[in-house]
Structure formats: structure tokens, C-alpha cells
Design a protein around this motif. Structure first.
Motif, short mmCIF file in Angstrom:
data_model
loop_
_atom_site.label_atom_id
_atom_site.label_comp_id
_atom_site.label_asym_id
_atom_site.label_seq_id
_atom_site.Cartn_x
_atom_site.Cartn_y
_atom_site.Cartn_z
N GLN A 148 119.39 37.43 62.79
CA GLN A 148 120.21 37.03 63.94
C GLN A 148 120.45 38.23 64.87
O GLN A 148 120.36 38.11 66.09
CB GLN A 148 121.52 36.43 63.41
CG GLN A 148 122.25 35.55 64.40
CD GLN A 148 123.14 36.40 65.33
OE1 GLN A 148 123.60 37.47 64.94
NE2 GLN A 148 123.35 35.91 66.55
N THR A 149 120.73 39.38 64.28
CA THR A 149 120.95 40.58 65.11
C THR A 149 119.65 40.95 65.83
O THR A 149 119.68 41.38 66.99
CB THR A 149 121.48 41.74 64.24
OG1 THR A 149 122.79 41.39 63.80
CG2 THR A 149 121.53 43.05 64.99
N ILE A 150 118.54 40.76 65.16
CA ILE A 150 117.25 41.12 65.80
C ILE A 150 117.00 40.23 67.02
O ILE A 150 116.76 40.72 68.13
CB ILE A 150 116.10 41.00 64.78
CG1 ILE A 150 116.28 42.02 63.65
CG2 ILE A 150 114.74 41.20 65.48
CD1 ILE A 150 115.34 41.83 62.47
N THR A 151 117.08 38.92 66.82
CA THR A 151 116.74 38.03 67.94
C THR A 151 117.79 38.11 69.04
O THR A 151 117.46 38.08 70.22
CB THR A 151 116.53 36.57 67.48
OG1 THR A 151 117.64 36.16 66.70
CG2 THR A 151 115.26 36.43 66.67
N SER A 152 119.07 38.26 68.66
CA SER A 152 120.08 38.32 69.72
C SER A 152 120.00 39.63 70.49
O SER A 152 120.55 39.76 71.58
CB SER A 152 121.48 38.08 69.15
OG SER A 152 121.86 39.18 68.36
N SER A 153 119.32 40.63 69.93
CA SER A 153 119.10 41.88 70.67
C SER A 153 117.90 41.78 71.60
O SER A 153 117.62 42.72 72.35
CB SER A 153 118.86 43.04 69.69
OG SER A 153 119.95 43.19 68.82
N GLY A 154 117.16 40.68 71.51
CA GLY A 154 116.04 40.50 72.43
C GLY A 154 114.67 40.75 71.84
O GLY A 154 113.67 40.82 72.57
#
Ligand code: MCU
Length: 431
Positions: A148-154
Motif C-alpha cells: 500500500q505504501t509503495i503504490t500510494s507513493s506512485g
């Protein structure tokens, strides 16, 4: 595939660099492609037998002299790479004769042929919202990964099942998986390096794609536990990986081998060697005698330099050897320092939750900042060393060398002056 050779803008051979400008000069940037191994042309002499109870000096070459310029690091790194392959992980073969495949918004296929033998495997893709192309983080094995942190970081997530490339549960003379289809089931190369090879071949396919979905110039890698060991090795042995984020990797991962062998409660070297064929077969000579190792993992950390590295450790589980993780990170940070890129390495182990491979609030911010800096080329690196006081290693007890002031010599540490650029695996934790 042996073609394509852009290189990191940060390494490009400008005129003389001063110490003050080294940090900016040596920092790789998203937007420019590097080589898998920029030291492939270095000649590496045969090593002699060594015995060294402390961490070997990363800056002393096999001929006994110390490097004094930043450009010399490239071939010193090639020595470390060769020693690490021959004593710890097993050989990573040169790029194969042919790699082909496809990239879509949901998956990547990979077909490899080398020396007349072929194999295939695939990986999943999960894109962030917004419009691409996106950088991507290869997530090994899924376990505990904060996708989730990876995708929400772009950044996109490339879900890589390491077991498709190197299976667990086999004996050392009948290794299985895509790597061993090509290089033979009795290859001495261990699973961690086989997994690293698989990730390199995924990057080959992304590079060859039209770039409309994934950008090959922004690649990260992460994984927890055994997959943290794999993420660490992948980042060290492919210089196209801009950001390496090993999590709770334990023995055979980040922790210094000499140190973890003495750390109370940490997984012993012989246990890590025999639990699975993670390490190369040649490591059997060292499980009872790490002083004879010609390298240690602080130098594997150094192989990642000056690229982005965020080491995450759990100080609550003795088996994970976090004190030795800090020893390796502190030792490897000296290579980053010498290259003027100290901010590019971070280490965080002051975490609350003791659950192995938990998703931790303390890591979200540094992960996001690292993804932004190293994969999206915005903001600044975390540059943090937050070591748990309960598992804090003492580098001074582990070294008898000092860090040189390397001088910039106007050459290109990357290549000697070419201005060329301008599924998820499963495992059980039983401790
Ligand atoms: C920390 O990584 C390993 C560890 O080396 C093993 O001894 C244990 O069985 O499994 C850990 C792991 O991968 O947990 C998921």
C-alpha cells in the motif's frame, strides 16, 4: 540481451569534481538507465587465503594497495563482487544470450535463452492510480510487504514469486526452478543469487518494452525475512536497481557474517546454510570459520552504494541478528561516506511491534521518501540511522581500518569517462 548501455547521470564523466560536489555528482538519478554490472571489464586477480577476525577493509584492493580516488571504487567493487560470488552466494551468470517477454498492466512474462538452454517465468503487476508510465518496486514473495505504501507513493508493484526461479526444499545437488533450468540443477549458485538473476531478467524485459506502462529507469526491490535476504542480494548485484529495501533479513541477509556468528540467539551460519540452499555451495567452507571469508556483508552494502538503500530491522526477535545488521550497515555506510553519498543509506530498527514481518508505521515515511527520491526523482533521501538501543552494534569493535578521503579525479567512476548519458511465495516462520 547484451545491448543497451545508458548510465546513471550521476556518474557521468564531467570535468573535475571536488569533494564538496561529490554527493550531488555521485547520486544516481531516476530518468537514466545504468548497467547491470558496470565493472564487468575490470580484471580481478585470484585472491589468496585470508584470515581476518574483523570486517575486511572495503577499500584495500586484492593487490594490497588502498584506493585513493572515487573512480577506483568501480574496479574495487568488481573485486568484492567476485569474492562474494565465489565464497558466499555463487556465481551470477553474465547477461543471457536472449531475453524476451511482455509487459502489461497486470503482468510481465520473461523468456530466457542462454548457452542453448531456455526457460520462462512470469510476475504480477499492480499499478498505482494515475497515469503512467510508473517506476516499480519488485516485491519478493509478498510476505509482510507494505504494498500500500509503495503504490500510494506512485510506484507500481511487481509481484515476484522467487520460488518460480529457485525452489526451496530441494537438496543442493538437485536445485530446481527457472534459473536451474538454464544453469543446471547442480549449479553451486544458491537461491538468493538465483532470485537476484530472475529480477535482473524482469528488468531486461521492462527495458525492452515500449516504456508506456513501466519505466525501466526507476526500479526498487523489497522483501521480508528470507525474501529480505533476496532483496539485499538483488540490489547489490544489479546496478540498475535504484532502491534496495531489505526487511528483517537475518543471517544470510544484511547482518555481518562474522558478527552474527557470535550474536546471542541469532541464526547460526551453519543453520542458515543448511535450512535451505539460500547461500552458494561454497559457503560450506566458512560456516565454522567466518574469519576465512574474503568479504563480509558490510561490503555487500558497499556494493549498493551510492544507490538508495533503506535497511529495516526488527530488534525484538533475537534470531534475526539485528545487532549484526547494524554492524553491517554502519560498516557499509563508510563506503557511502567515501563516495560522498552518505544520505543515500538509511537504517531503521527502533520499531515497537515485535511481530516478524509486520507492516510498521515507523517505516512508512522513510519508504515513501525513498521511493520519491530514488524512483520518482523528487524530494530528498531520508538519510536516517535510527538504531534500536537494545540492538546497537559497535563498528569500532569490528574494524581496524579507517575511511579514506577519496579524491575526485575527473574520471567517471561508472565507466572511465564515457559521457554516454547526459505470485507470491509462502513460508513459515518457526521461531
Ligand atoms: C529471517 O529469515 C528466515 C530465517 O533465516 C529462517 O531461519 C526462518 O525459518 O525463516 C525466516 C523467514 O524467512 O521467515 C518467513
Amino acid at each position: 540481451m547484451r545491448s543497451r548501455r545508458y548510465r546513471p547521470r550521476g556518474w557521468a564523466g564531467a570535468a573535475c569534481v571536488t569533494a564538496l560536489t561529490l554527493a550531488a555528482t555521485l547520486t544516481p538519478q531516476a530518468g537514466v538507465l545504468a548497467d547491470e554490472d558496470d565493472g564487468a571489464d575490470c580484471s580481478v586477480p585470484a585472491p589468496g587465503q585470508t584470515s581476518e577476525a574483523l570486517l575486511p577493509d572495503p577499500f584495500t584492493k586484492l593487490d594490497g594497495t588502498r584506493i585513493s580516488t572515487t573512480s577506483e571504487w568501480r574496479c574495487r567493487r568488481a573485486e568484492i563482487k567476485e569474492l562474494a560470488e565465489s565464497s558466499v552466494y555463487g556465481q551470477k551468470p553474465a547477461p543471457p544470450d536472449s531475453v524476451t517477454g511482455t509487459v502489461s498492466g497486470s503482468g510481465i512474462t520473461v523468456n530466457v535463452t542462454d548457452q542453448g538452454r531456455s526457460t520462462s517465468f512470469s510476475a504480477d503487476v499492480d499499478l498505482p492510480s494515475g497515469s503512467g508510465p510508473f517506476p516499480a518496486v519488485v516485491v519478493l514473495g509478498g510476505l509482510g510487504a507494505d504494498t500500500q505504501t509503495i503504490t500510494s507513493s506512485g510506484a507500481a508493484v511487481i509481484g515476484f514469486d522467487p520460488y518460480a526461479v529457485g525452489e526451496e526444499g530441494t537438496s543442493r545437488n538437485s536445485k530446481q526452478g527457472a534459473f536451474y533450468d538454464v544453469y543446471g540443477s547442480s549449479s553451486g549458485t544458491g537461491l538468493l543469487m538465483a532470485w537476484s538473476w530472475g529480477i535482473s531478467r524482469i528488468i531486461d524485459v521492462v527495458e525492452q518494452s515500449d516504456g508506456s506502462i513501466l519505466r525501466a529507469d526507476g526500479t526498487g526491490v523489497t522483501g521480508c525475512s528470507r525474501f529480505g535476504k533476496g532483496a539485499f542480494v538483488a540490489g547489490a548485484f544489479d546496478q540498475r536497481i535504484d532502491l534496495t529495501m531489505p526487511v528483517e533479513s537475518g543471517t544470510a541477509g544484511v547482518p555481518a557474517l562474522r558478527s552474527v556468528a557470535q550474536e546471542d540467539g541469532a541464526q547460526p551460519l551453519s543453520s542458515a546454510y543448511s535450512e535451505q540452499p539460500w547461500l552458494g555451495d561454497a559457503f560450506s567452507s566458512y560456516t565454522g570459520n567466518p574469519a576465512a571469508l574474503p568479504v563480509d556483508t558490510h561490503e555487500i552494502v558497499g556494493m549498493v552504494a551510492p544507490r538508495g538503500l533503506l535497511v529495516m530491522e526488527n530488534p525484538h526477535v533475537d534470531w534475526l541478528g539485528a545487532t549484526s545488521g547494524s554492524v553491517a550497515a554502519l560498516g557499509g555506510r563508510e563506503v557511502y561516506r567515501a563516495l560522498g553519498a552518505e544520505d543515500n543509506i538509511s537504517y531503521i530498527s527502533d520499531v515497537q511491534d515485535g511481530t516478524h514481518c509486520a507492516t510498521r508505521s515507523e517505516w512508512k515515511g522513510p519508504m515513501r521518501q525513498s521511493i520519491e527520491r530514488f524512483l520518482l526523482d523528487s524530494g530528498s533521501a531520508p538519510g536516517e540511522f535510527r538504531i534500536s538501543p537494545s540492538e546497537s552494534g559497535d563498528l569500532s569493535a569490528w574494524r581496524n581500518w579507517q575511511t579514506p578521503n577519496l579524491t575526485g579525479d575527473g574520471g567517471d567512476p561508472g565507466d572511465g569517462g564515457d559521457p554516454g548519458d547526459g505470485g507470491s511465495g509462502t513460508c513459515t516462520a518457526d521461531f
